[in-house]
Motif scaffolding. Structure first.
Motif, PDB file in Angstrom:
ATOM      1  N   TYR A 140       4.211   7.523 -30.625  1.00  0.00           N
ATOM      2  CA  TYR A 140       3.549   7.877 -32.044  1.00  0.00           C
ATOM      3  C   TYR A 140       2.198   7.729 -32.277  1.00  0.00           C
ATOM      4  CZ  TYR A 140       3.582   7.776 -37.271  1.00  0.00           C
ATOM      5  OH  TYR A 140       3.150   7.973 -38.529  1.00  0.00           O
ATOM      6  N   GLN A 190      -1.969  14.175 -43.985  1.00  0.00           N
ATOM      7  CA  GLN A 190      -1.633  13.232 -42.482  1.00  0.00           C
ATOM      8  C   GLN A 190      -1.249  11.899 -43.211  1.00  0.00           C
ATOM      9  OE1 GLN A 190      -5.282  13.408 -40.244  1.00  0.00           O
ATOM     10  NE2 GLN A 190      -4.575  15.344 -39.144  1.00  0.00           N
ATOM     11  N   GLN A 193       2.139  11.793 -44.486  1.00  0.00           N
ATOM     12  CA  GLN A 193       3.036  11.812 -43.695  1.00  0.00           C
ATOM     13  C   GLN A 193       3.186  10.383 -43.132  1.00  0.00           C
ATOM     14  OE1 GLN A 193       5.372  14.087 -42.773  1.00  0.00           O
ATOM     15  NE2 GLN A 193       6.393  12.358 -41.582  1.00  0.00           N
ATOM     16  N   ARG A 196       5.205   8.257 -45.541  1.00  0.00           N
ATOM     17  CA  ARG A 196       6.633   8.538 -45.416  1.00  0.00           C
ATOM     18  C   ARG A 196       7.251   7.963 -44.127  1.00  0.00           C
ATOM     19  NH1 ARG A 196       7.417  14.872 -45.788  1.00  0.00           N
ATOM     20  NH2 ARG A 196       9.689  14.161 -45.783  1.00  0.00           N
ATOM     21  N   ASP A 197       6.508   7.995 -42.799  1.00  0.00           N
ATOM     22  CA  ASP A 197       6.842   7.331 -41.925  1.00  0.00           C
ATOM     23  C   ASP A 197       6.917   5.888 -41.911  1.00  0.00           C
ATOM     24  OD1 ASP A 197       7.213   9.866 -40.630  1.00  0.00           O
ATOM     25  OD2 ASP A 197       5.209   9.827 -39.536  1.00  0.00           O
ATOM     26  N   ARG A 200       9.989   5.021 -43.496  1.00  0.00           N
ATOM     27  CA  ARG A 200      11.215   5.177 -43.005  1.00  0.00           C
ATOM     28  C   ARG A 200      11.467   4.495 -41.774  1.00  0.00           C
ATOM     29  NH1 ARG A 200       9.984  10.182 -41.475  1.00  0.00           N
ATOM     30  NH2 ARG A 200      10.734  11.072 -43.183  1.00  0.00           N
ATOM     31  N   ASP A 400       6.974  13.548 -32.004  1.00  0.00           N
ATOM     32  CA  ASP A 400       6.293  12.817 -33.017  1.00  0.00           C
ATOM     33  C   ASP A 400       5.006  13.687 -33.603  1.00  0.00           C
ATOM     34  OD1 ASP A 400       7.705  10.405 -32.913  1.00  0.00           O
ATOM     35  OD2 ASP A 400       6.660   9.991 -31.201  1.00  0.00           O
ATOM     36  N   PRO A 403       6.040  16.760 -37.308  1.00  0.00           N
ATOM     37  CA  PRO A 403       6.292  16.791 -38.666  1.00  0.00           C
ATOM     38  C   PRO A 403       4.562  17.039 -39.143  1.00  0.00           C
ATOM     39  CG  PRO A 403       7.238  14.934 -37.901  1.00  0.00           C
ATOM     40  CD  PRO A 403       6.686  15.545 -36.669  1.00  0.00           C
ATOM     41  N   GLY A 406       3.647  20.629 -39.337  1.00  0.00           N
ATOM     42  CA  GLY A 406       4.188  21.240 -40.330  1.00  0.00           C
ATOM     43  C   GLY A 406       3.016  21.246 -41.457  1.00  0.00           C
ATOM     44  N   TRP A 407       2.667  20.060 -41.913  1.00  0.00           N
ATOM     45  CA  TRP A 407       1.410  19.868 -42.982  1.00  0.00           C
ATOM     46  C   TRP A 407       0.132  20.658 -42.430  1.00  0.00           C
ATOM     47  CZ3 TRP A 407       2.294  17.779 -47.486  1.00  0.00           C
ATOM     48  CH2 TRP A 407       3.437  16.828 -47.541  1.00  0.00           C
TER      49      TRP A 407
END
Length: 433
Positions: A140, A190, A193, A196-197, A200, A400, A403, A406-407
Protein backbone atom coordinates in the motif's frame (compact mmCIF):
# COMPACT_ATOMS: atom_id res chain seq x y z
CA UNK A 1 0.49 0.04 -46.36
CA UNK A 2 3.27 -1.32 -48.58
CA UNK A 3 5.05 -3.91 -46.44
CA UNK A 4 8.29 -3.40 -48.37
CA UNK A 5 8.29 0.40 -48.21
CA UNK A 6 11.25 2.09 -46.46
CA UNK A 7 8.94 3.61 -43.84
CA UNK A 8 7.32 0.28 -42.90
CA UNK A 9 10.73 -1.42 -42.69
CA UNK A 10 11.99 1.44 -40.51
CA UNK A 11 9.05 0.92 -38.12
CA UNK A 12 9.82 -2.83 -38.00
CA UNK A 13 13.49 -2.14 -37.19
CA UNK A 14 12.65 0.39 -34.46
CA UNK A 15 10.10 -1.95 -32.86
CA UNK A 16 12.40 -4.97 -33.01
CA UNK A 17 15.38 -3.13 -31.53
CA UNK A 18 13.24 -1.64 -28.75
CA UNK A 19 11.85 -5.09 -27.86
CA UNK A 20 15.41 -6.44 -27.79
CA UNK A 21 16.27 -3.85 -25.16
CA UNK A 22 18.04 -1.12 -27.15
CA UNK A 23 17.23 2.36 -25.78
CA UNK A 24 14.35 3.81 -27.77
CA UNK A 25 16.38 6.88 -28.79
CA UNK A 26 19.07 4.73 -30.41
CA UNK A 27 16.43 2.45 -31.95
CA UNK A 28 14.80 5.46 -33.63
CA UNK A 29 18.14 6.62 -34.98
CA UNK A 30 19.01 3.21 -36.41
CA UNK A 31 15.57 2.88 -37.99
CA UNK A 32 15.77 6.39 -39.44
CA UNK A 33 19.23 5.72 -40.90
CA UNK A 34 17.82 2.58 -42.51
CA UNK A 35 14.92 4.59 -43.96
CA UNK A 36 17.21 7.23 -45.48
CA UNK A 37 19.48 4.52 -46.94
CA UNK A 38 16.59 2.58 -48.49
CA UNK A 39 15.02 5.79 -49.80
CA UNK A 40 18.30 6.88 -51.39
CA UNK A 41 18.54 10.01 -49.26
CA UNK A 42 21.57 11.58 -47.59
CA UNK A 43 22.20 9.67 -44.34
CA UNK A 44 24.07 12.69 -42.99
CA UNK A 45 20.62 14.16 -42.44
CA UNK A 46 20.45 12.08 -39.24
CA UNK A 47 23.32 14.03 -37.69
CA UNK A 48 21.91 17.31 -38.95
CA UNK A 49 18.47 16.68 -37.45
CA UNK A 50 19.97 15.42 -34.19
CA UNK A 51 22.15 18.49 -33.76
CA UNK A 52 19.44 20.93 -34.84
CA UNK A 53 16.95 19.32 -32.49
CA UNK A 54 19.29 19.34 -29.50
CA UNK A 55 21.13 22.64 -29.90
CA UNK A 56 18.64 24.99 -31.54
CA UNK A 57 15.98 24.59 -28.84
CA UNK A 58 16.85 26.75 -25.85
CA UNK A 59 13.94 25.27 -23.94
CA UNK A 60 15.58 21.82 -23.70
CA UNK A 61 18.06 23.25 -21.19
CA UNK A 62 15.23 23.35 -18.64
CA UNK A 63 15.14 19.54 -18.48
CA UNK A 64 18.60 18.83 -16.98
CA UNK A 65 18.31 21.87 -14.71
CA UNK A 66 15.03 20.72 -13.15
CA UNK A 67 16.47 17.22 -12.78
CA UNK A 68 19.56 18.60 -11.02
CA UNK A 69 17.39 20.71 -8.67
CA UNK A 70 15.41 17.60 -7.69
CA UNK A 71 18.56 15.57 -7.05
CA UNK A 72 20.00 18.32 -4.84
CA UNK A 73 16.78 18.47 -2.83
CA UNK A 74 16.88 14.73 -2.27
CA UNK A 75 20.57 14.77 -1.36
CA UNK A 76 20.29 17.64 1.13
CA UNK A 77 17.76 17.93 3.95
CA UNK A 78 15.16 19.94 2.01
CA UNK A 79 12.90 16.94 1.51
CA UNK A 80 13.14 15.85 5.16
CA UNK A 81 12.09 19.31 6.39
CA UNK A 82 9.26 19.32 3.88
CA UNK A 83 7.97 16.00 5.29
CA UNK A 84 8.01 17.39 8.84
CA UNK A 85 5.98 20.38 7.70
CA UNK A 86 3.44 18.12 5.96
CA UNK A 87 3.16 16.16 9.20
CA UNK A 88 2.06 19.35 10.93
CA UNK A 89 -0.70 19.86 8.34
CA UNK A 90 -2.28 16.41 8.05
CA UNK A 91 -0.32 13.97 10.20
CA UNK A 92 -2.86 13.98 13.04
CA UNK A 93 -5.72 12.67 10.88
CA UNK A 94 -6.53 8.95 10.68
CA UNK A 95 -4.18 7.59 8.06
CA UNK A 96 -2.07 10.67 8.63
CA UNK A 97 1.15 9.26 7.19
CA UNK A 98 -0.70 8.33 4.01
CA UNK A 99 -2.13 11.85 3.79
CA UNK A 100 1.39 13.23 4.33
CA UNK A 101 2.52 11.21 1.30
CA UNK A 102 -0.17 12.90 -0.80
CA UNK A 103 0.54 16.42 0.44
CA UNK A 104 4.32 16.18 0.19
CA UNK A 105 3.99 15.12 -3.46
CA UNK A 106 1.79 18.16 -4.08
CA UNK A 107 4.43 20.50 -2.65
CA UNK A 108 7.40 18.62 -4.10
CA UNK A 109 5.69 18.92 -7.50
CA UNK A 110 6.36 22.65 -7.46
CA UNK A 111 10.09 22.03 -7.27
CA UNK A 112 11.17 19.04 -9.37
CA UNK A 113 8.72 18.60 -12.25
CA UNK A 114 9.55 14.90 -12.34
CA UNK A 115 7.43 11.96 -11.17
CA UNK A 116 10.48 9.68 -11.08
CA UNK A 117 12.42 12.18 -8.92
CA UNK A 118 9.49 12.35 -6.49
CA UNK A 119 9.09 8.56 -6.26
CA UNK A 120 12.82 7.87 -5.94
CA UNK A 121 13.51 10.73 -3.51
CA UNK A 122 10.82 11.79 -1.05
CA UNK A 123 8.86 8.65 -1.99
CA UNK A 124 11.66 6.47 -0.66
CA UNK A 125 11.53 8.30 2.67
CA UNK A 126 7.74 7.96 2.83
CA UNK A 127 8.02 4.24 2.13
CA UNK A 128 10.30 3.79 5.13
CA UNK A 129 8.13 5.95 7.39
CA UNK A 130 4.84 4.24 6.47
CA UNK A 131 6.11 0.66 6.86
CA UNK A 132 7.92 1.30 10.16
CA UNK A 133 6.39 -0.81 12.95
CA UNK A 134 4.08 -2.40 10.34
CA UNK A 135 1.70 0.58 10.40
CA UNK A 136 0.95 0.15 6.68
CA UNK A 137 1.53 -2.76 4.35
CA UNK A 138 4.55 -2.38 2.13
CA UNK A 139 2.46 -2.75 -1.02
CA UNK A 140 0.00 0.00 0.00
CA UNK A 141 2.83 2.40 0.85
CA UNK A 142 4.48 1.64 -2.50
CA UNK A 143 1.22 2.01 -4.45
CA UNK A 144 0.44 5.34 -2.75
CA UNK A 145 3.95 6.60 -3.46
CA UNK A 146 3.53 5.74 -7.14
CA UNK A 147 0.12 7.35 -7.63
CA UNK A 148 0.96 10.51 -5.69
CA UNK A 149 4.19 10.97 -7.66
CA UNK A 150 2.28 11.44 -10.91
CA UNK A 151 0.98 14.80 -9.68
CA UNK A 152 4.49 16.27 -10.08
CA UNK A 153 4.50 16.63 -13.88
CA UNK A 154 0.91 17.93 -13.94
CA UNK A 155 1.59 20.84 -11.62
CA UNK A 156 4.24 23.45 -12.56
CA UNK A 157 7.08 23.14 -13.23
CA UNK A 158 6.79 20.08 -15.42
CA UNK A 159 9.43 18.34 -17.52
CA UNK A 160 6.84 16.60 -19.76
CA UNK A 161 5.20 19.98 -20.39
CA UNK A 162 8.57 21.35 -21.47
CA UNK A 163 8.86 18.48 -23.95
CA UNK A 164 5.27 19.00 -25.16
CA UNK A 165 5.97 22.71 -25.71
CA UNK A 166 8.98 21.65 -27.79
CA UNK A 167 6.84 19.62 -30.21
CA UNK A 168 3.73 21.84 -30.24
CA UNK A 169 5.07 25.41 -29.91
CA UNK A 170 2.51 26.00 -27.14
CA UNK A 171 3.41 28.54 -24.44
CA UNK A 172 5.22 26.92 -21.52
CA UNK A 173 4.04 29.59 -19.09
CA UNK A 174 0.36 29.02 -19.93
CA UNK A 175 0.87 25.24 -19.95
CA UNK A 176 2.27 25.45 -16.43
CA UNK A 177 -0.75 27.47 -15.29
CA UNK A 178 -3.13 25.11 -17.05
CA UNK A 179 -1.85 22.18 -15.00
CA UNK A 180 -2.66 23.76 -11.62
CA UNK A 181 -6.40 23.00 -11.38
CA UNK A 182 -6.11 19.41 -12.76
CA UNK A 183 -3.19 18.74 -10.39
CA UNK A 184 -5.09 20.05 -7.37
CA UNK A 185 -8.19 18.11 -8.44
CA UNK A 186 -6.21 14.88 -8.68
CA UNK A 187 -4.60 15.50 -5.28
CA UNK A 188 -8.04 16.06 -3.71
CA UNK A 189 -9.29 12.79 -5.22
CA UNK A 190 -6.27 10.92 -3.84
CA UNK A 191 -6.90 12.36 -0.36
CA UNK A 192 -10.54 11.23 -0.55
CA UNK A 193 -9.44 7.68 -1.43
CA UNK A 194 -6.89 7.66 1.42
CA UNK A 195 -9.64 8.83 3.80
CA UNK A 196 -11.88 5.96 2.65
CA UNK A 197 -9.04 3.44 2.98
CA UNK A 198 -8.17 4.79 6.45
CA UNK A 199 -11.71 4.18 7.70
CA UNK A 200 -12.03 0.79 6.01
CA UNK A 201 -8.67 -0.56 7.23
CA UNK A 202 -8.48 1.42 10.49
CA UNK A 203 -5.16 3.06 9.63
CA UNK A 204 -3.28 4.46 12.66
CA UNK A 205 -3.53 8.02 13.89
CA UNK A 206 -0.17 9.74 14.25
CA UNK A 207 0.72 11.68 17.37
CA UNK A 208 -0.24 15.33 17.01
CA UNK A 209 2.71 17.72 16.77
CA UNK A 210 2.83 19.91 19.90
CA UNK A 211 1.60 23.42 19.16
CA UNK A 212 4.82 24.86 20.55
CA UNK A 213 6.83 22.99 17.87
CA UNK A 214 4.78 24.22 14.91
CA UNK A 215 6.58 27.60 14.48
CA UNK A 216 10.00 25.92 14.64
CA UNK A 217 9.08 23.27 12.04
CA UNK A 218 7.48 25.88 9.78
CA UNK A 219 10.47 28.20 9.96
CA UNK A 220 12.82 25.29 9.25
CA UNK A 221 10.80 24.36 6.14
CA UNK A 222 10.23 27.96 4.99
CA UNK A 223 13.24 28.18 2.63
CA UNK A 224 12.09 24.95 0.96
CA UNK A 225 8.47 26.15 0.70
CA UNK A 226 9.68 29.42 -0.78
CA UNK A 227 11.23 27.68 -3.78
CA UNK A 228 8.06 27.17 -5.88
CA UNK A 229 6.91 30.70 -5.00
CA UNK A 230 10.15 32.19 -6.32
CA UNK A 231 10.22 29.87 -9.31
CA UNK A 232 6.68 30.50 -10.53
CA UNK A 233 6.73 34.15 -9.51
CA UNK A 234 9.76 34.79 -11.73
CA UNK A 235 8.10 33.03 -14.69
CA UNK A 236 4.72 34.76 -14.50
CA UNK A 237 6.05 38.23 -13.73
CA UNK A 238 8.32 37.99 -16.77
CA UNK A 239 11.53 38.28 -14.77
CA UNK A 240 12.83 35.02 -16.25
CA UNK A 241 11.98 32.61 -19.02
CA UNK A 242 11.03 29.05 -17.95
CA UNK A 243 14.54 27.88 -18.87
CA UNK A 244 16.14 30.61 -16.78
CA UNK A 245 13.74 29.74 -13.97
CA UNK A 246 14.99 26.14 -14.14
CA UNK A 247 18.54 27.43 -13.68
CA UNK A 248 17.31 29.56 -10.79
CA UNK A 249 15.67 26.50 -9.21
CA UNK A 250 18.93 24.54 -9.41
CA UNK A 251 20.95 27.42 -7.97
CA UNK A 252 18.43 28.01 -5.19
CA UNK A 253 18.43 24.32 -4.23
CA UNK A 254 22.23 24.38 -3.97
CA UNK A 255 22.16 27.65 -1.98
CA UNK A 256 19.58 26.42 0.53
CA UNK A 257 21.22 23.00 0.97
CA UNK A 258 24.76 24.35 1.42
CA UNK A 259 24.43 27.81 3.01
CA UNK A 260 21.14 27.74 4.96
CA UNK A 261 20.76 24.08 5.95
CA UNK A 262 24.46 23.14 5.59
CA UNK A 263 23.39 19.58 4.87
CA UNK A 264 24.92 18.91 1.45
CA UNK A 265 28.40 17.36 1.43
CA UNK A 266 30.82 17.43 -1.50
CA UNK A 267 30.30 13.71 -2.00
CA UNK A 268 26.50 14.11 -2.09
CA UNK A 269 26.78 17.08 -4.44
CA UNK A 270 28.97 15.10 -6.82
CA UNK A 271 26.57 12.14 -6.67
CA UNK A 272 23.61 14.43 -7.46
CA UNK A 273 25.50 15.93 -10.39
CA UNK A 274 26.44 12.49 -11.72
CA UNK A 275 22.88 11.12 -11.45
CA UNK A 276 21.49 14.26 -13.09
CA UNK A 277 23.95 13.91 -15.97
CA UNK A 278 23.02 10.26 -16.53
CA UNK A 279 19.29 10.98 -16.47
CA UNK A 280 19.66 14.05 -18.70
CA UNK A 281 21.78 12.12 -21.20
CA UNK A 282 19.14 9.41 -21.38
CA UNK A 283 16.36 11.92 -22.00
CA UNK A 284 18.54 13.89 -24.42
CA UNK A 285 19.27 10.77 -26.47
CA UNK A 286 15.55 10.06 -26.66
CA UNK A 287 14.77 13.65 -27.74
CA UNK A 288 17.53 13.54 -30.35
CA UNK A 289 16.32 10.20 -31.71
CA UNK A 290 12.74 11.48 -31.83
CA UNK A 291 13.86 14.56 -33.78
CA UNK A 292 15.48 12.33 -36.39
CA UNK A 293 12.44 10.04 -36.60
CA UNK A 294 10.07 13.01 -36.75
CA UNK A 295 11.97 14.13 -39.86
CA UNK A 296 11.19 10.75 -41.42
CA UNK A 297 7.54 11.08 -40.41
CA UNK A 298 7.42 14.56 -41.95
CA UNK A 299 9.00 13.34 -45.19
CA UNK A 300 6.34 10.61 -45.35
CA UNK A 301 3.68 13.29 -44.72
CA UNK A 302 2.12 11.15 -41.98
CA UNK A 303 0.62 14.02 -39.88
CA UNK A 304 -1.12 15.57 -42.89
CA UNK A 305 -2.37 12.17 -44.06
CA UNK A 306 -3.77 11.43 -40.61
CA UNK A 307 -5.37 14.88 -40.48
CA UNK A 308 -7.13 14.27 -43.82
CA UNK A 309 -8.31 10.82 -42.69
CA UNK A 310 -9.71 12.11 -39.41
CA UNK A 311 -11.28 15.10 -41.13
CA UNK A 312 -12.98 12.61 -43.44
CA UNK A 313 -14.42 10.88 -40.40
CA UNK A 314 -16.03 14.22 -39.47
CA UNK A 315 -15.14 13.86 -35.81
CA UNK A 316 -16.24 16.51 -33.35
CA UNK A 317 -13.77 17.96 -30.86
CA UNK A 318 -15.08 15.70 -28.09
CA UNK A 319 -15.01 12.59 -30.28
CA UNK A 320 -11.43 13.33 -31.33
CA UNK A 321 -10.34 13.86 -27.71
CA UNK A 322 -12.00 10.58 -26.68
CA UNK A 323 -10.19 8.79 -29.51
CA UNK A 324 -6.86 10.33 -28.48
CA UNK A 325 -7.49 9.37 -24.84
CA UNK A 326 -8.19 5.76 -25.76
CA UNK A 327 -5.10 5.54 -28.00
CA UNK A 328 -2.79 7.16 -25.43
CA UNK A 329 -4.16 5.09 -22.54
CA UNK A 330 -3.45 1.90 -24.51
CA UNK A 331 0.00 3.07 -25.61
CA UNK A 332 0.77 4.20 -22.05
CA UNK A 333 0.53 0.57 -20.94
CA UNK A 334 3.49 -0.43 -23.11
CA UNK A 335 5.45 2.72 -24.06
CA UNK A 336 7.53 5.17 -22.05
CA UNK A 337 5.90 8.59 -21.63
CA UNK A 338 8.61 10.69 -23.28
CA UNK A 339 8.54 8.43 -26.32
CA UNK A 340 4.77 8.99 -26.62
CA UNK A 341 5.25 12.74 -26.36
CA UNK A 342 7.96 12.83 -28.99
CA UNK A 343 6.68 10.25 -31.48
CA UNK A 344 2.91 9.90 -31.19
CA UNK A 345 1.65 13.29 -30.01
CA UNK A 346 3.13 15.35 -32.91
CA UNK A 347 1.04 13.24 -35.29
CA UNK A 348 -2.18 14.34 -33.52
CA UNK A 349 -1.38 18.05 -33.26
CA UNK A 350 -2.31 19.06 -36.87
CA UNK A 351 -5.71 17.37 -36.48
CA UNK A 352 -6.28 19.02 -33.11
CA UNK A 353 -5.52 22.41 -34.66
CA UNK A 354 -7.78 21.71 -37.64
CA UNK A 355 -10.65 20.91 -35.24
CA UNK A 356 -10.05 24.12 -33.29
CA UNK A 357 -8.88 22.37 -30.12
CA UNK A 358 -6.79 24.63 -27.91
CA UNK A 359 -3.22 23.30 -27.79
CA UNK A 360 -2.78 24.23 -24.13
CA UNK A 361 -5.91 22.24 -23.20
CA UNK A 362 -4.79 19.40 -25.48
CA UNK A 363 -1.36 19.41 -23.86
CA UNK A 364 -2.72 18.98 -20.35
CA UNK A 365 -5.01 16.13 -21.51
CA UNK A 366 -1.97 14.45 -23.09
CA UNK A 367 0.19 14.92 -19.97
CA UNK A 368 -2.47 13.45 -17.65
CA UNK A 369 -2.78 10.49 -20.04
CA UNK A 370 0.96 9.91 -19.92
CA UNK A 371 0.98 10.16 -16.11
CA UNK A 372 -1.70 7.47 -16.03
CA UNK A 373 0.62 5.32 -18.13
CA UNK A 374 3.31 5.56 -15.44
CA UNK A 375 1.14 3.60 -13.01
CA UNK A 376 -0.76 1.39 -15.48
CA UNK A 377 0.29 -2.24 -15.92
CA UNK A 378 2.08 -3.93 -17.55
CA UNK A 379 4.81 -1.33 -18.25
CA UNK A 380 4.11 1.34 -15.62
CA UNK A 381 7.61 2.71 -14.94
CA UNK A 382 6.69 3.99 -11.47
CA UNK A 383 5.31 0.58 -10.55
CA UNK A 384 8.71 -0.97 -11.20
CA UNK A 385 10.51 1.80 -9.32
CA UNK A 386 8.41 1.51 -6.15
CA UNK A 387 8.49 -2.28 -6.36
CA UNK A 388 12.28 -2.10 -6.40
CA UNK A 389 12.33 0.36 -3.50
CA UNK A 390 9.81 -1.52 -1.35
CA UNK A 391 10.57 -5.12 -2.29
CA UNK A 392 6.82 -5.76 -2.62
CA UNK A 393 5.49 -8.03 -5.38
CA UNK A 394 4.28 -6.11 -8.40
CA UNK A 395 0.85 -7.78 -8.33
CA UNK A 396 0.19 -6.53 -4.78
CA UNK A 397 1.19 -2.99 -5.70
CA UNK A 398 -1.07 -3.06 -8.78
CA UNK A 399 -3.99 -4.29 -6.63
CA UNK A 400 -3.58 -1.35 -4.24
CA UNK A 401 -3.17 1.10 -7.15
CA UNK A 402 -6.47 0.24 -8.85
CA UNK A 403 -8.82 2.42 -6.72
CA UNK A 404 -6.55 5.43 -7.27
CA UNK A 405 -6.41 4.71 -11.00
CA UNK A 406 -10.20 4.94 -11.07
CA UNK A 407 -10.04 8.45 -9.60
CA UNK A 408 -7.35 9.44 -12.09
CA UNK A 409 -9.46 8.27 -15.03
CA UNK A 410 -12.34 10.36 -13.63
CA UNK A 411 -10.04 13.39 -13.45
CA UNK A 412 -8.99 12.77 -17.06
CA UNK A 413 -12.64 12.62 -18.13
CA UNK A 414 -13.45 15.89 -16.35
CA UNK A 415 -10.62 17.87 -17.95
CA UNK A 416 -11.40 16.33 -21.35
CA UNK A 417 -15.10 17.27 -21.35
CA UNK A 418 -14.74 20.55 -19.45
CA UNK A 419 -11.86 22.56 -20.99
CA UNK A 420 -12.68 25.47 -18.68
CA UNK A 421 -11.18 23.52 -15.77
CA UNK A 422 -7.87 23.61 -17.59
CA UNK A 423 -8.03 27.05 -19.24
CA UNK A 424 -9.60 29.04 -16.40
CA UNK A 425 -6.31 30.02 -14.74
CA UNK A 426 -4.38 30.76 -17.99
CA UNK A 427 -7.26 33.02 -19.11
CA UNK A 428 -7.08 34.90 -15.82
CA UNK A 429 -3.42 35.50 -16.65
CA UNK A 430 -4.29 36.90 -20.09
CA UNK A 431 -4.31 33.81 -22.28
CA UNK A 432 -6.46 34.30 -25.35
CA UNK A 433 -7.17 30.62 -26.09
Amino acid sequence: MNLTSPFFLAIVVITALALLGLPIGLAMMVGSIGYLWLAGMDMGTVAEQFLNGMYSNYIILAVPLFIFAAEIMNSGSMTERLLRFCNVLVGHFRGGLAQINVVQSLIFAGMSGSAVADAAGSGRMMQNMMTRDNRYTSSYAAALTAVTSVVGPILPPSIPMVVYALVSDASIGYLFLAGVVPGLLMTAMQMVQVFRDARRHNFPVEERVPLADVPRITIAAFPTLLMPVILLGCIYTGVTTPTEAAALAAAYAVLVSTVIYRSLTWREGYSALRLSAKTSASIGMMIGGAMVFNYVVTVENIPETLRRVMTGWELSQVQFLILVNVILLILGCVLEGTAILLIIVPVFIPTAQALGIDLVHFGVVVIVNIMLGLVTPPYGLLLFIVSNISGSPLKDIIRDCLPFLGWMVLCLALITFFPGLVLWLPRLAGYGG
